[in-house]
Design a protein around this motif. Structure first.
Motif, mmCIF file in Angstrom:
data_model
loop_
_atom_site.group_PDB
_atom_site.id
_atom_site.type_symbol
_atom_site.label_atom_id
_atom_site.label_comp_id
_atom_site.label_asym_id
_atom_site.label_seq_id
_atom_site.Cartn_x
_atom_site.Cartn_y
_atom_site.Cartn_z
ATOM 1 N N LYS A 43 0.833 -1.208 0.000
ATOM 2 C CA LYS A 43 0.000 0.000 0.000
ATOM 3 C C LYS A 43 0.865 1.254 0.000
ATOM 4 O O LYS A 43 0.530 2.246 -0.645
ATOM 5 N N ALA A 44 1.979 1.204 0.734
ATOM 6 C CA ALA A 44 2.865 2.362 0.827
ATOM 7 C C ALA A 44 3.708 2.533 -0.429
ATOM 8 O O ALA A 44 4.223 3.611 -0.700
ATOM 9 N N GLY A 45 3.862 1.476 -1.186
ATOM 10 C CA GLY A 45 4.678 1.541 -2.395
ATOM 11 C C GLY A 45 5.893 0.643 -2.277
ATOM 12 O O GLY A 45 6.429 0.408 -1.197
ATOM 13 N N TYR A 46 6.313 0.130 -3.405
ATOM 14 C CA TYR A 46 7.453 -0.777 -3.459
ATOM 15 C C TYR A 46 8.737 -0.064 -3.050
ATOM 16 O O TYR A 46 8.976 1.069 -3.422
ATOM 17 N N SER A 47 9.553 -0.769 -2.280
ATOM 18 C CA SER A 47 10.876 -0.242 -1.947
ATOM 19 C C SER A 47 11.833 -1.407 -1.735
ATOM 20 O O SER A 47 11.423 -2.523 -1.425
ATOM 21 N N ASP A 48 13.107 -1.134 -1.914
ATOM 22 C CA ASP A 48 14.116 -2.160 -1.668
ATOM 23 C C ASP A 48 14.118 -2.597 -0.208
ATOM 24 O O ASP A 48 14.351 -3.760 0.108
ATOM 25 N N GLU A 49 13.857 -1.661 0.680
ATOM 26 C CA GLU A 49 13.821 -1.973 2.114
ATOM 27 C C GLU A 49 12.692 -2.953 2.431
ATOM 28 O O GLU A 49 12.855 -3.847 3.263
ATOM 29 N N LEU A 50 11.553 -2.808 1.765
ATOM 30 C CA LEU A 50 10.429 -3.728 1.965
ATOM 31 C C LEU A 50 10.831 -5.141 1.564
ATOM 32 O O LEU A 50 10.595 -6.093 2.308
ATOM 33 N N VAL A 51 11.458 -5.263 0.417
ATOM 34 C CA VAL A 51 11.882 -6.583 -0.058
ATOM 35 C C VAL A 51 12.889 -7.192 0.911
ATOM 36 O O VAL A 51 12.792 -8.369 1.276
ATOM 37 N N ARG A 52 13.847 -6.391 1.351
ATOM 38 C CA ARG A 52 14.865 -6.875 2.285
ATOM 39 C C ARG A 52 14.239 -7.316 3.606
ATOM 40 O O ARG A 52 14.581 -8.366 4.151
ATOM 41 N N THR A 53 13.298 -6.542 4.118
ATOM 42 C CA THR A 53 12.643 -6.863 5.380
ATOM 43 C C THR A 53 11.796 -8.126 5.264
ATOM 44 O O THR A 53 11.859 -9.011 6.124
ATOM 45 N N VAL A 54 11.015 -8.221 4.187
ATOM 46 C CA VAL A 54 10.163 -9.400 3.984
ATOM 47 C C VAL A 54 11.021 -10.650 3.817
ATOM 48 O O VAL A 54 10.730 -11.704 4.391
ATOM 49 N N LEU A 55 12.085 -10.541 3.049
ATOM 50 C CA LEU A 55 12.975 -11.674 2.847
ATOM 51 C C LEU A 55 13.619 -12.112 4.157
ATOM 52 O O LEU A 55 13.670 -13.312 4.466
ATOM 53 N N ALA A 56 14.093 -11.168 4.943
ATOM 54 C CA ALA A 56 14.717 -11.503 6.228
ATOM 55 C C ALA A 56 13.710 -12.167 7.165
ATOM 56 O O ALA A 56 14.021 -13.184 7.802
ATOM 57 N N ASP A 57 12.503 -11.620 7.222
ATOM 58 C CA ASP A 57 11.485 -12.195 8.107
ATOM 59 C C ASP A 57 11.080 -13.593 7.651
ATOM 60 O O ASP A 57 10.910 -14.504 8.463
ATOM 61 N N ALA A 58 10.912 -13.774 6.344
ATOM 62 C CA ALA A 58 10.529 -15.087 5.819
ATOM 63 C C ALA A 58 11.618 -16.127 6.088
ATOM 64 O O ALA A 58 11.325 -17.260 6.496
ATOM 65 N N LEU A 59 12.869 -15.742 5.897
ATOM 66 C CA LEU A 59 13.960 -16.678 6.160
ATOM 67 C C LEU A 59 14.080 -16.997 7.650
ATOM 68 O O LEU A 59 14.397 -18.127 8.020
ATOM 69 N N ASN A 60 13.806 -16.021 8.509
ATOM 70 C CA ASN A 60 13.799 -16.293 9.951
ATOM 71 C C ASN A 60 12.722 -17.313 10.308
ATOM 72 O O ASN A 60 12.945 -18.216 11.114
ATOM 73 N N ILE A 61 11.557 -17.176 9.708
ATOM 74 C CA ILE A 61 10.473 -18.132 9.960
ATOM 75 C C ILE A 61 10.877 -19.527 9.493
ATOM 76 O O ILE A 61 10.659 -20.522 10.200
ATOM 77 N N ILE A 62 11.501 -19.612 8.342
ATOM 78 C CA ILE A 62 11.946 -20.909 7.824
ATOM 79 C C ILE A 62 12.975 -21.535 8.749
ATOM 80 O O ILE A 62 12.929 -22.741 9.024
ATOM 81 N N ILE A 63 13.905 -20.733 9.246
ATOM 82 C CA ILE A 63 14.935 -21.260 10.147
ATOM 83 C C ILE A 63 14.303 -21.768 11.439
ATOM 84 O O ILE A 63 14.681 -22.833 11.948
ATOM 85 N N VAL A 64 13.332 -21.053 11.972
ATOM 86 C CA VAL A 64 12.656 -21.514 13.191
ATOM 87 C C VAL A 64 11.914 -22.813 12.921
ATOM 88 O O VAL A 64 11.945 -23.740 13.739
ATOM 89 N N LEU A 65 11.257 -22.926 11.766
ATOM 90 C CA LEU A 65 10.567 -24.171 11.423
ATOM 91 C C LEU A 65 11.547 -25.334 11.317
ATOM 92 O O LEU A 65 11.262 -26.441 11.785
ATOM 93 N N GLU A 66 12.694 -25.095 10.719
ATOM 94 C CA GLU A 66 13.710 -26.141 10.633
ATOM 95 C C GLU A 66 14.222 -26.519 12.031
ATOM 96 O O GLU A 66 14.465 -27.683 12.307
ATOM 97 N N PHE A 67 14.373 -25.532 12.896
ATOM 98 C CA PHE A 67 14.817 -25.802 14.261
ATOM 99 C C PHE A 67 13.770 -26.632 15.011
ATOM 100 O O PHE A 67 14.124 -27.543 15.769
#
Length: 136
Positions: A43-67
């Motif tokens: 809604k706020a508009g695409y930004s590189d920071e959004l992609v970086r934040t979403v990617l970091a959060d998604a990978l953190n979730i995956i790591i917790v699931l693997e743990f």
């Protein structure tokens, strides 16, 4: 003495399962916040920071699931996979120097080589069987 050790092992396994349940609850909440962040970011508009934040959060979730999977099934294959995911997350998300990236890539290569050449055949069969069961 054997009975005491037996009860300690039972208590440890129960505590591991409780921790796994707590982590699963945290993953569900984090997943909801991830979706909310994505919607608000779009809604706020695409930004590189959004992609970086979403990617970091998604990978953190995956790591917790693997743990959580490591807590449920204690195999060396699972441990190595968690380490590979954690290193890959650091490689993808963080801004590192070329030397840090080289060391991370080398560490991933060493883990993959250990998985390929040093595991017992039974360990590899268990990991493959577990993944096939999850897909079904």
């Amino acid at each position: 003495m054997k009975n005491v050790n037996k009860y300690f092992m039972i208590a440890i396994h129960v505590l591991e399962k409780i921790i796994a349940l707590i982590l699963m609850a945290v993953v569900v909440v984090a997943g909801v916040y991830l979706v909310i962040d994505i919607v608000n970011g779009l809604k706020a508009g695409y930004s590189d920071e959004l992609v970086r934040t979403v990617l970091a959060d998604a990978l953190n979730i995956i790591i917790v699931l693997e743990f959580v999977r490591v807590l449920v099934k204690h195999t060396m294959g699972m441990v190595v996979e968690v380490l590979i995911f954690a290193l890959a997350r650091g490689l993808i998300v963080t801004n590192e120097t070329i030397w840090e990236m080289t060391i991370t890539v080398a560490a991933i290569a060493v883990l993959l080589a250990c998985r390929k050449f040093l595991f017992m055949k039974d360990d590899l069969k268990k990991v493959t069987k577990d993944k096939q069961e999850v897909k079904k």
